[in-house]
Design a protein around this motif. Structure first.
Motif, PDB file in Angstrom:
ATOM      1  N   LYS A 122      -7.574  -1.843   8.350  1.00 45.92           N
ATOM      2  CA  LYS A 122      -9.159  -2.357   8.641  1.00 45.92           C
ATOM      3  C   LYS A 122      -9.225  -3.530   7.697  1.00 45.92           C
ATOM      4  CE  LYS A 122     -11.258   1.810  10.586  1.00 45.92           C
ATOM      5  NZ  LYS A 122     -12.025   2.881  10.197  1.00 45.92           N
ATOM      6  N   THR A 123      -8.921  -3.470   6.482  1.00 47.32           N
ATOM      7  CA  THR A 123      -9.148  -4.497   5.678  1.00 47.32           C
ATOM      8  C   THR A 123      -7.968  -5.005   4.735  1.00 47.32           C
ATOM      9  OG1 THR A 123      -9.360  -2.789   3.735  1.00 47.32           O
ATOM     10  CG2 THR A 123     -11.413  -3.260   4.708  1.00 47.32           C
ATOM     11  N   GLN A 124      -7.020  -4.614   5.137  1.00 46.64           N
ATOM     12  CA  GLN A 124      -5.718  -5.325   4.167  1.00 46.64           C
ATOM     13  C   GLN A 124      -4.712  -5.514   5.398  1.00 46.64           C
ATOM     14  OE1 GLN A 124      -5.713  -5.916   1.085  1.00 46.64           O
ATOM     15  NE2 GLN A 124      -7.725  -4.834   0.637  1.00 46.64           N
ATOM     16  N   SER A 125      -3.920  -6.329   4.914  1.00 46.79           N
ATOM     17  CA  SER A 125      -2.414  -6.595   5.822  1.00 46.79           C
ATOM     18  C   SER A 125      -1.292  -6.634   4.971  1.00 46.79           C
ATOM     19  CB  SER A 125      -2.632  -8.057   6.552  1.00 46.79           C
ATOM     20  OG  SER A 125      -3.768  -8.239   7.072  1.00 46.79           O
ATOM     21  N   PRO A 126      -1.139  -5.539   4.177  1.00 46.36           N
ATOM     22  CA  PRO A 126      -0.069  -5.538   3.253  1.00 46.36           C
ATOM     23  C   PRO A 126       1.420  -6.086   3.940  1.00 46.36           C
ATOM     24  CG  PRO A 126      -0.390  -3.137   3.749  1.00 46.36           C
ATOM     25  CD  PRO A 126      -1.541  -4.149   4.465  1.00 46.36           C
ATOM     26  N   ASP A 127       2.208  -6.529   2.974  1.00 43.45           N
ATOM     27  CA  ASP A 127       3.707  -6.890   3.571  1.00 43.45           C
ATOM     28  C   ASP A 127       4.318  -5.719   3.488  1.00 43.45           C
ATOM     29  OD1 ASP A 127       2.978  -9.730   3.104  1.00 43.45           O
ATOM     30  OD2 ASP A 127       3.209  -9.193   0.840  1.00 43.45           O
ATOM     31  N   LEU A 128       3.940  -4.604   2.743  1.00 38.89           N
ATOM     32  CA  LEU A 128       5.006  -3.252   2.963  1.00 38.89           C
ATOM     33  C   LEU A 128       4.065  -2.133   2.841  1.00 38.89           C
ATOM     34  CD1 LEU A 128       7.950  -2.221   2.981  1.00 38.89           C
ATOM     35  CD2 LEU A 128       7.601  -2.224   0.261  1.00 38.89           C
ATOM     36  N   TYR A 129       4.350  -1.118   3.306  1.00 40.35           N
ATOM     37  CA  TYR A 129       3.856   0.211   3.324  1.00 40.35           C
ATOM     38  C   TYR A 129       4.754   0.985   2.466  1.00 40.35           C
ATOM     39  CZ  TYR A 129      -0.494  -0.603   5.894  1.00 40.35           C
ATOM     40  OH  TYR A 129      -1.705  -1.110   6.364  1.00 40.35           O
ATOM     41  N   VAL A 130       4.552   1.789   1.564  1.00 38.69           N
ATOM     42  CA  VAL A 130       5.596   2.885   1.149  1.00 38.69           C
ATOM     43  C   VAL A 130       4.993   4.172   1.381  1.00 38.69           C
ATOM     44  CG1 VAL A 130       6.426   3.825  -1.146  1.00 38.69           C
ATOM     45  CG2 VAL A 130       6.267   1.283  -0.838  1.00 38.69           C
ATOM     46  N   PHE A 157      -1.402  -0.896  -3.978  1.00 39.25           N
ATOM     47  CA  PHE A 157      -2.602  -0.052  -4.190  1.00 39.25           C
ATOM     48  C   PHE A 157      -2.161   1.374  -3.672  1.00 39.25           C
ATOM     49  CE2 PHE A 157      -6.550   1.947  -4.296  1.00 39.25           C
ATOM     50  CZ  PHE A 157      -7.314   1.261  -5.108  1.00 39.25           C
ATOM     51  N   ALA A 158      -2.482   2.482  -4.165  1.00 36.85           N
ATOM     52  CA  ALA A 158      -1.981   3.915  -3.884  1.00 36.85           C
ATOM     53  C   ALA A 158      -3.087   4.744  -3.276  1.00 36.85           C
ATOM     54  CB  ALA A 158      -1.599   4.595  -4.941  1.00 36.85           C
ATOM     55  N   MET A 159      -3.004   5.102  -2.090  1.00 34.42           N
ATOM     56  CA  MET A 159      -3.687   5.875  -1.390  1.00 34.42           C
ATOM     57  C   MET A 159      -3.380   7.381  -1.358  1.00 34.42           C
ATOM     58  SD  MET A 159      -4.937   3.674   1.876  1.00 34.42           S
ATOM     59  CE  MET A 159      -6.483   4.389   2.406  1.00 34.42           C
ATOM     60  N   CYS A 160      -3.936   8.171  -2.518  1.00 33.63           N
ATOM     61  CA  CYS A 160      -3.112   9.476  -2.474  1.00 33.63           C
ATOM     62  C   CYS A 160      -4.000  10.724  -2.668  1.00 33.63           C
ATOM     63  CB  CYS A 160      -2.419   9.473  -3.882  1.00 33.63           C
ATOM     64  SG  CYS A 160      -1.347   8.138  -4.058  1.00 33.63           S
ATOM     65  N   SER A 161      -3.787  11.720  -2.481  1.00 35.25           N
ATOM     66  CA  SER A 161      -4.613  12.898  -2.482  1.00 35.25           C
ATOM     67  C   SER A 161      -3.307  13.853  -2.827  1.00 35.25           C
ATOM     68  CB  SER A 161      -5.329  13.291  -1.287  1.00 35.25           C
ATOM     69  OG  SER A 161      -4.357  13.600  -0.466  1.00 35.25           O
ATOM     70  N   VAL A 203       0.820  -1.119  -0.103  1.00 37.02           N
ATOM     71  CA  VAL A 203      -0.071  -0.051  -0.074  1.00 37.02           C
ATOM     72  C   VAL A 203       0.847   1.182   0.108  1.00 37.02           C
ATOM     73  CG1 VAL A 203      -1.598   1.264   1.377  1.00 37.02           C
ATOM     74  CG2 VAL A 203      -2.092  -1.017   0.940  1.00 37.02           C
ATOM     75  N   LEU A 204       0.634   2.065  -0.992  1.00 33.57           N
ATOM     76  CA  LEU A 204       1.474   3.537  -1.074  1.00 33.57           C
ATOM     77  C   LEU A 204       0.719   4.686  -0.633  1.00 33.57           C
ATOM     78  CD1 LEU A 204       1.982   1.401  -3.707  1.00 33.57           C
ATOM     79  CD2 LEU A 204       3.823   3.325  -3.992  1.00 33.57           C
ATOM     80  N   ILE A 205       1.133   5.228   0.399  1.00 30.72           N
ATOM     81  CA  ILE A 205       0.525   6.551   0.746  1.00 30.72           C
ATOM     82  C   ILE A 205       1.186   7.682   0.492  1.00 30.72           C
ATOM     83  CG2 ILE A 205      -0.363   7.769   2.941  1.00 30.72           C
ATOM     84  CD1 ILE A 205      -0.411   4.727   4.136  1.00 30.72           C
ATOM     85  N   GLY A 206       0.650   8.622  -0.176  1.00 31.40           N
ATOM     86  CA  GLY A 206       1.304   9.816  -0.669  1.00 31.40           C
ATOM     87  C   GLY A 206       0.530  10.764  -1.322  1.00 31.40           C
ATOM     88  N   THR A 207       1.221  11.780  -1.819  1.00 28.58           N
ATOM     89  CA  THR A 207       0.838  13.156  -2.265  1.00 28.58           C
ATOM     90  C   THR A 207       0.491  12.750  -3.782  1.00 28.58           C
ATOM     91  OG1 THR A 207       2.662  13.763  -2.855  1.00 28.58           O
ATOM     92  CG2 THR A 207       2.097  14.500  -0.743  1.00 28.58           C
ATOM     93  N   SER A 208       0.340  14.119  -4.595  1.00 26.87           N
ATOM     94  CA  SER A 208      -0.087  14.105  -5.970  1.00 26.87           C
ATOM     95  C   SER A 208       1.092  13.298  -6.827  1.00 26.87           C
ATOM     96  CB  SER A 208      -0.300  15.334  -6.373  1.00 26.87           C
ATOM     97  OG  SER A 208       1.021  16.027  -6.165  1.00 26.87           O
ATOM     98  N   THR A 209       2.309  13.314  -5.912  1.00 22.77           N
ATOM     99  CA  THR A 209       3.441  12.856  -6.907  1.00 22.77           C
ATOM    100  C   THR A 209       3.369  11.367  -7.111  1.00 22.77           C
ATOM    101  OG1 THR A 209       4.603  14.181  -5.520  1.00 22.77           O
ATOM    102  CG2 THR A 209       6.013  12.756  -6.921  1.00 22.77           C
ATOM    103  N   ILE A 210       2.745  10.910  -6.004  1.00 22.97           N
ATOM    104  CA  ILE A 210       2.512   9.424  -6.170  1.00 22.97           C
ATOM    105  C   ILE A 210       1.326   8.971  -7.081  1.00 22.97           C
ATOM    106  CG2 ILE A 210       1.562   7.078  -4.934  1.00 22.97           C
ATOM    107  CD1 ILE A 210       4.495   7.546  -4.422  1.00 22.97           C
ATOM    108  N   ARG A 211       0.394   9.967  -6.949  1.00 23.68           N
ATOM    109  CA  ARG A 211      -0.902   9.905  -7.595  1.00 23.68           C
ATOM    110  C   ARG A 211      -0.608  10.059  -9.191  1.00 23.68           C
ATOM    111  NH1 ARG A 211      -6.708  11.281  -7.912  1.00 23.68           N
ATOM    112  NH2 ARG A 211      -6.919  12.993  -9.305  1.00 23.68           N
ATOM    113  N   ARG A 212       0.396  10.832  -9.518  1.00 21.86           N
ATOM    114  CA  ARG A 212       0.874  11.079 -10.874  1.00 21.86           C
ATOM    115  C   ARG A 212       1.793   9.918 -11.633  1.00 21.86           C
ATOM    116  NH1 ARG A 212      -3.182  14.478 -12.539  1.00 21.86           N
ATOM    117  NH2 ARG A 212      -2.743  16.618 -11.691  1.00 21.86           N
TER     118      ARG A 212
END
Lengths: 512, 342
Positions: free
Chosen positions: B98-106, B77-81, B52-61
């Motif tokens: 709550k729903t995922q148990s990812p191996d890694l968070y970026v 999966f990227a959760m970005c704004s 799961v990637l959590i980031g800004t518009s940079t990740i989004r783009r």
């Protein structure tokens, strides 16, 4: 806690649930506790105690007057009544309008060169003091006149005096009218619930969709009157009447709706005022309960008093039979109108713009009525024709709006007079058609929405004039009824002025 | 049927219809900046994301999960704004858990080094919290980020909890795009595909490693909280410095953040050190100095996805039907991309 706040919604839901689960006998107690909580949450302990003191005095006075009738007291009922009424009036003036007396006193002392420590007072008054004080005075007088029995249960007295929906903006209730339904513990029925909610929704439409938007025009013109001459002022005066009407009657609709949910019958405070053909009729349809209160507890007692009978006799002897009737009546009317203005606020802009101005117009109307009839017949005007009625309605609306411009002149009477000067300084009706009105603070989308909303308001008020709209609605088929209600609901949800994008809607009459 | 029953049914039916219309109206009025990414995330089946990637518009783009899937066979999966204030990262991880148990968070470091106060705008918070499902976690995220931004509301943050109280005023701005939502391909919004680009150079990109490190006290507090959450839940995290240009001021804050994280033993991937590996063409792979073009995004995604699979032990936990679903999503993305680039 504003009537259109989230907190109030939760408060009402909890109160209604508690009310419904209680047995009939104890339901009034739920309302009483809800009222106490409402009051305590809205103001400081000190102000609540001041309010409690007024309620205690009124309650004790009612019981004492009843006992005095049974000859159980040394003091007469009249003395008790006078003391209790004066106490309530004194409390209202001292806590709300004391500066009306202090300001001229300071000026007088200054002009005499006397340096004193007298200052204008900046104090808070208990919420709704102007409403509950008059409500309690009417109760004391009714008990004294033996129109109603004294309430011996202190809890019931608290509920009557501080009933939370009506506390902030009225309408003025009378103990004798409300007693039977307030303590009856009526169940929340399907009919009362649905019709009550419909009324609340209509009130929200008026106050949240129309009032704030049209208020933007008013605020723009009033904030900088010298820049808006002639018809701009005319438009602002009329806009303010609509703003005040939608705001105040919207608030009253919400209050009435809430009361209907609890099965409590309330007197109507508005009765399609814009269909009035004269100022006298307008005031019989606008803030109805205030007018009735003044009539029953000020005007009629004055006319029956020895002093006024003497005025009548003197006038009759000097000027004839007609003046024998009219002199005391007109004197009484002017006193009543002065008091209506003073009740709105202890400053001359209210006394003139909400009182004396209309008193003079009504008296002039009565005096000149024979001349008007003559002129009409010479001009061959059919006074019953639709065209003439429409003219009268528009004329009444305009005359009313000019008086009410002083109500909105928060900067005082002189500023209000100056505004009249600005209005009359130039003749520029072209601004109505050349798009200038779009520069009064509203975006074109808001203007369009306002026009649509005003058309809806006009249609509903026209229908209401002939038959209550809620009754008409209940006669429609289910799909038609639901379509109308859902459309109105989403009109309010989408176009209502609430949340951070707008300043929270507030009710103008709450400050009284 | 009894009269009472009939009345109850009527009330319920009316409320349901009102609710349905409300949902529709809300959807239309909602000027959503990043709703696609979150909407798609909530749609994902439980326990299917590897990263799961959590980031800004940079990740989004710059990040295309479907390209990474095609390249490595793992679910990303990227959760970005557009911007993501530091306090929100923890709450997004809680939301993800709550729903995922990812191996890694970026975790994208771009806006994490930004201090609070006036740097954080109401919209930065809204773009994240308005897209989160209503829950205690969302409420905490709102409260914390408003505190971080120093935003005081007059009505107890209610406009943030019930975002319709804010969005209803947007009726004046309604356009066709509010009604026809753009398609989102596993969090990647094709609306962002632009072929026009800004020419830049390798030396202009990245950050100044010699900048004076500065970290506001409030950032340290929130970093401590975030790392404490990560440690207590034994989550694996890789911090990412995205491919972009940092100003001198940003470089100073980033340098401090890098020092802080390295001291705590966390890995940091600086994409700016991998331009040669990505085979970046600086004349067309950047749309501006903060975001890559479609071509740059494809290159970055492939290289970064390979790095992740090479350095982290990702578990295959996707069954055949989910694989088919990802393949279909890729096919849809590919055809939409082709038609857009025609």
């Amino acid at each position: 806690m504003s009537l259109i706040s989230f907190e109030f919604l939760i408060f009402i839901c909890i109160t209604a649930a508690a009310y419904q689960v209680c047995t009939k006998k104890y339901r009034w107690i739920v309302l009483m506790f809800a009222s106490v909580i409402f009051v305590c949450c809205a103001q400081s302990i000190l102000l609540t105690l001041l309010m409690a003191l007024q309620i205690t005095v009124t309650y004790a006075a009612g019981v004492a007057i009843a006992r005095s009738r049974e000859r159980q007291l040394i003091v007469s009922g009249k003395t008790i009544m006078l003391l209790a009424v004066l106490f309530n009036i004194g409390a209202m003036i001292a806590l709300k309008d004391i500066n009306f007396f202090i300001r001229p006193l300071i000026l007088l002392l200054k002009s005499c060169g006397i340096a004193t420590g007298v200052h204008v007072v900046h104090a808070d008054a208990p919420m709704g003091i102007s409403y509950y004080s008059l409500i309690m005075i009417s109760y004391i007088l009714d008990v004294y006149w033996n129109v109603t029995n004294a309430q011996k249960n202190a809890g019931r007295m608290i509920l009557f005096s501080a009933f939370f929906p009506v506390l902030t903006s009225g309408p003025f209730i009378r103990y004798r009218d409300i007693e039977s339904s307030m303590y009856a513990g009526n169940r929340i029925t399907y009919l009362n619930l649905t019709q009550g909610l419909q009324r609340v929704l209509w009130g929200m439409f008026k106050s949240m969709v129309i009032s704030g938007r049209i208020g933007t025009i008013v605020d723009t013109v009033y904030a900088n009157p010298a820049s808006f001459l002639g018809f701009y002022q005319f438009i602002a005066y009329m806009a303010f009447v609509i703003q005040l009407y939608t705001n105040f009657s919207g608030c009253i609709d919400i209050i009435m709706g809430i009361c209907q949910i609890f099965g409590i019958e309330m007197p109507e405070n508005f009765n399609s005022p814009f269909f009035s053909t004269s100022i006298a009729e307008f005031w019989r349809r606008w803030h109805v309960t205030l007018g009735l209160w003044l009539k029953d507890y000020v005007l009629y007692p004055l006319l029956k008093s020895k002093a006024f009978r003497k005025i009548g006799k003197t006038a009759k002897a000097k000027y004839g039979k007609k003046w024998g009737k009219q002199a005391p009546l007109f004197t009484g009317l002017m006193i009543s109108w002065f008091l209506i203005g003073f009740w709105h606020g202890g400053s001359w802009n209210y006394i003139w713009g909400c009182g004396i101005y209309y008193g003079i117009l009504i008296i002039m109307g009565q005096l000149l009525e024979p001349q008007f009839v003559k002129i009409n017949s010479r001009l061959k005007i059919n006074r019953d024709s639709r065209g003439w009625k429409t003219f009268q309605r528009i004329r009444t609306f305009i005359i009313f709006s000019w008086g009410l411009s002083f109500f909105r002149s928060y900067d005082g009477l002189i500023a209000g007079i100056r505004r009249w000067g600005y209005a009359l300084s130039t003749f520029n009706p072209q601004i109505i058609f050349n798009g200038s009105l779009l520069k009064l603070g509203l975006e074109p989308t808001d203007v369009a929405l306002l026009v649509v909303s005003l058309v809806i308001l006009l249609v509903v008020d026209t229908l209401q004039f002939k038959k209550p709209v809620i009754e008409r609605l209940s006669e429609l088929s289910l799909p038609a009824r639901w379509t109308i209600l859902l459309a109105l609901l989403f009109f309010v949800i989408i176009f209502g002025q609430y949340g951070t994008a707008y300043n929270a809607a507030s009710f103008i009459y709450e400050k009284f | 049927m009894g009269e009472t029953k009939k009345k109850c049914i009527k009330i319920i039916a009316f409320c349901l219809i009102a609710l349905m219309i409300f949902t529709l109206v809300f959807r239309i009025l909602w000027i959503s900046y990043s709703s696609g990414s979150y909407r798609e995330f909530y749609k994902e089946k439980d326990n299917t994301a590897n990263v799961v990637l959590i980031g800004t518009s940079t990740i989004r783009r710059d990040w295309i999960s479907l390209e990474a899937w095609r390249e490595t066979g793992y679910n990303y999966f990227a959760m970005c704004s557009v911007a993501q204030p530091l306090p929100l990262i923890k709450y997004l991880m809680i939301e993800s858990e709550k729903t995922q148990s990812p191996d890694l968070y970026v975790i994208d470091l771009r806006s994490m080094s930004l201090p609070g106060g006036s740097y954080v705008k109401s919209g930065d918070i809204r773009r994240v919290t308005d897209n989160m499902k209503i829950s205690a976690n969302r409420k905490a995220a709102i409260d914390d980020s408003l505190k971080f931004a120093g935003i005081k509301t007059s009505n107890g943050n209610r406009d943030y909890y019930f975002s319709f109280m804010y969005y209803h005023s947007m009726w004046k701005n309604i356009s066709l795009s509010n009604i026809t939502r753009s398609s989102v391909y596993k969090g990647y919004c094709l609306d962002s595909v632009q072929t026009t680009s800004t020419a830049t150079t390798a030396s202009a990109m990245g950050w100044d490693h010699n900048a004076t490190p500065t970290m506001p006290a409030i950032n340290k507090k929130y970093f401590d909280e975030l790392l404490s959450y990560i440690n207590s839940h034994k989550l694996k995290v890789l911090f990412l410095i995205p491919p972009m240009q940092f100003s001198e001021e940003d470089s100073g804050r980033l340098a401090a953040t890098v020092d802080y994280l390295k001291a705590k033993g966390y890995n940091i991937y600086d994409a700016n050190d991998h331009y040669a590996e990505m085979n970046i063409d600086f004349s067309k792979d950047f749309r501006n100095v903060h975001h890559m073009s479609q071509w740059g995004a494809q290159k970055f995604t492939k290289v970064f996805a390979k790095y992740i699979t090479a350095h982290y032990n990702l578990t295959k936990h996707v069954n055949a039907s989910e694989t088919a679903q990802w393949n279909k999503a890729y096919a849809d993305y590919e055809s939409a991309l082709k038609s857009r680039l025609k």
